[in-house]
Design an enzyme around this catalytic site. Structure first.
Site, PDB file in Angstrom:
ATOM      1  N   THR A 158       0.756  -1.241   0.000  1.00  0.00           N
ATOM      2  CA  THR A 158       0.000   0.000   0.000  1.00  0.00           C
ATOM      3  C   THR A 158       0.794   1.303   0.000  1.00  0.00           C
ATOM      4  O   THR A 158       1.806   1.413   0.689  1.00  0.00           O
ATOM      5  CB  THR A 158      -0.853  -0.065   1.291  1.00  0.00           C
ATOM      6  OG1 THR A 158      -1.560  -1.292   1.288  1.00  0.00           O
ATOM      7  CG2 THR A 158      -1.810   1.072   1.413  1.00  0.00           C
ATOM      8  N   ARG A 186     -10.762 -10.570  -2.535  1.00  0.00           N
ATOM      9  CA  ARG A 186     -10.433 -10.168  -1.168  1.00  0.00           C
ATOM     10  C   ARG A 186     -10.270  -8.629  -1.099  1.00  0.00           C
ATOM     11  O   ARG A 186      -9.670  -8.016  -1.972  1.00  0.00           O
ATOM     12  CB  ARG A 186      -9.145 -10.868  -0.740  1.00  0.00           C
ATOM     13  CG  ARG A 186      -8.635 -10.475   0.646  1.00  0.00           C
ATOM     14  CD  ARG A 186      -7.584  -9.392   0.558  1.00  0.00           C
ATOM     15  NE  ARG A 186      -6.990  -9.075   1.847  1.00  0.00           N
ATOM     16  CZ  ARG A 186      -6.236  -8.020   2.073  1.00  0.00           C
ATOM     17  NH1 ARG A 186      -5.964  -7.181   1.105  1.00  0.00           N
ATOM     18  NH2 ARG A 186      -5.734  -7.788   3.270  1.00  0.00           N
ATOM     19  N   GLY A 188      -9.079  -5.502   1.555  1.00  0.00           N
ATOM     20  CA  GLY A 188      -8.432  -5.208   2.834  1.00  0.00           C
ATOM     21  C   GLY A 188      -8.977  -3.945   3.472  1.00  0.00           C
ATOM     22  O   GLY A 188     -10.120  -3.537   3.219  1.00  0.00           O
ATOM     23  N   ASP A 189      -8.143  -3.314   4.284  1.00  0.00           N
ATOM     24  CA  ASP A 189      -8.578  -2.137   5.041  1.00  0.00           C
ATOM     25  C   ASP A 189      -8.488  -0.845   4.243  1.00  0.00           C
ATOM     26  O   ASP A 189      -9.182   0.128   4.551  1.00  0.00           O
ATOM     27  CB  ASP A 189      -7.699  -1.986   6.288  1.00  0.00           C
ATOM     28  CG  ASP A 189      -6.227  -1.818   5.918  1.00  0.00           C
ATOM     29  OD1 ASP A 189      -5.726  -2.584   5.065  1.00  0.00           O
ATOM     30  OD2 ASP A 189      -5.579  -0.902   6.458  1.00  0.00           O
ATOM     31  N   GLY A 209      -0.430  -2.394   6.116  1.00  0.00           N
ATOM     32  CA  GLY A 209      -0.141  -3.583   6.914  1.00  0.00           C
ATOM     33  C   GLY A 209      -1.185  -4.646   6.650  1.00  0.00           C
ATOM     34  O   GLY A 209      -1.920  -4.583   5.658  1.00  0.00           O
ATOM     35  N   GLY A 211      -4.248  -6.136   6.282  1.00  0.00           N
ATOM     36  CA  GLY A 211      -5.555  -5.500   6.237  1.00  0.00           C
ATOM     37  C   GLY A 211      -6.600  -6.136   7.126  1.00  0.00           C
ATOM     38  O   GLY A 211      -7.442  -5.431   7.704  1.00  0.00           O
TER      39      GLY A 211
END
Ligand code: ASP
Length: 304
Positions: A158, A186, A188-189, A209, A211
């Site tokens: 990221t 998928r 993530g955050d 990091g 997620g």
């Protein structure tokens, strides 16, 4: 007084790529700072800085050079958030955008929605590209190594940017190809406001990091709330990383404050980091792939 702080991912970064990361960070810093210096909004600066890193094929896991899924396709996520009014836009599992962060801004400004994923997001891309254009030889080789289990994945993830502009507004942006070898679909955050990306009138935050752990800890919003409740910045950052660790993850965060202060924290091997802050004529800056896991804050009073 303005502040721009960028990350190019927390995690493992090959020694051979450190120079490319630092060059890429500096180019993105210059791009975003030029806008801030000319009175542009924090939102313009963070989008420009992140788009510059997305376009870089030699470093970073976002846009061109994203880490592919286990099927070998690139699926990108991105989010922008404007601290002035809490508006946010995000895309997930987008496969045909050269700049996912620009698409996220488009969702914010030209749709009634916050997050659009998959085919719906791809349909909004004005000049769609072939997915293979996002897959660099380095990322392809990483996937092959991951498939062969010959070595753990390297190459950090990221990218993100947070800024305070000369008008006192804050904004945050984050963009990622996700995790190398992730399952197709998928998310993530990074594209979730309040998890990997957050901005309000007091603080702007971008995370990197694992997620899943950042999602479960609702990391960015939890940090903002602790700061609003009066927790000291360093203590709140340490707590954010501890909460992520408690959820089974590690990573890093960057923070810009409304008073001009800034901070970062990480508990991984490395964090690609760059920042510039200060008044128009005199600024302080730092560009580096940093290696000692730490919590660091720079107060507004210490800046020129
Ligand atoms: N947070 C990103 C994700 O989980 C990956 C990273 O920053 O390393 O998609």
């Amino acid at each position: 007084m303005a502040t721009l702080i960028l990350h190019g991912g927390a995690g493992r970064i090959d020694d051979a790529r450190v120079d490319a990361y630092e060059r890429g960070l500096r180019a993105a810093l210059d791009e975003g700072w030029l806008l801030l210096d000319h009175g542009a909004d924090a939102l313009d600066a963070v989008v420009a800085a992140v788009a510059t890193m997305e376009a870089n094929p030699d470093a970073f896991n976002a846009g061109v050079g994203s880490s592919p899924t286990r099927d070998g396709t690139v699926e990108c996520d991105a989010c922008v958030m404007d601290g002035r009014d809490g508006r946010s836009g995000a895309v997930a599992v987008v496969t045909r955008a050269r700049s996912p962060v620009a698409l996220a801004r488009r969702v914010m400004e030209h749709s009634p929605h916050v997050l659009i994923a998959g085919a719906g997001a791809d349909a909004l891309v004005s000049e769609p590209i072939d997915n293979a254009e996002l897959l660099t030889p380095y990322a392809r080789a990483q996937l092959e190594r991951w498939r062969a289990r010959r070595s753990p994945p390297t190459g950090s993830a990221t990218v993100g940017a947070v800024a305070l502009d000369h008008h006192g507004a804050l904004a945050a942006a984050t963009s990622t190809g996700g995790v190398l070898g992730q399952w197709p679909g998928r998310i993530g955050d990074a594209p979730i406001p309040g998890a990997g990306t957050y901005a309000d009138v007091h603080v702007a935050i971008s995370c990197t990091g694992k997620g899943e752990a950042f999602l479960r800890a609702v990391t960015a919003k939890a940090l903002a709330e602790r700061l609003a409740a009066g927790t000291a910045l360093d203590a709140a950052l340490a707590r954010a990383l501890a909460d992520v660790a408690a959820m089974g993850g590690s990573g890093g965060l960057i923070v810009a404050l409304a008073d001009g202060g800034l901070a970062w924290a990480f508990d991984t091997e490395r964090l690609a980091l760059a920042w510039r802050a200060g008044a128009a004529a005199t600024t302080r800056e730092h560009v580096a792939v940093v290696t000692s896991p730490s919590v660091v804050s720079v107060s507004a009073a210490s800046l020129p």
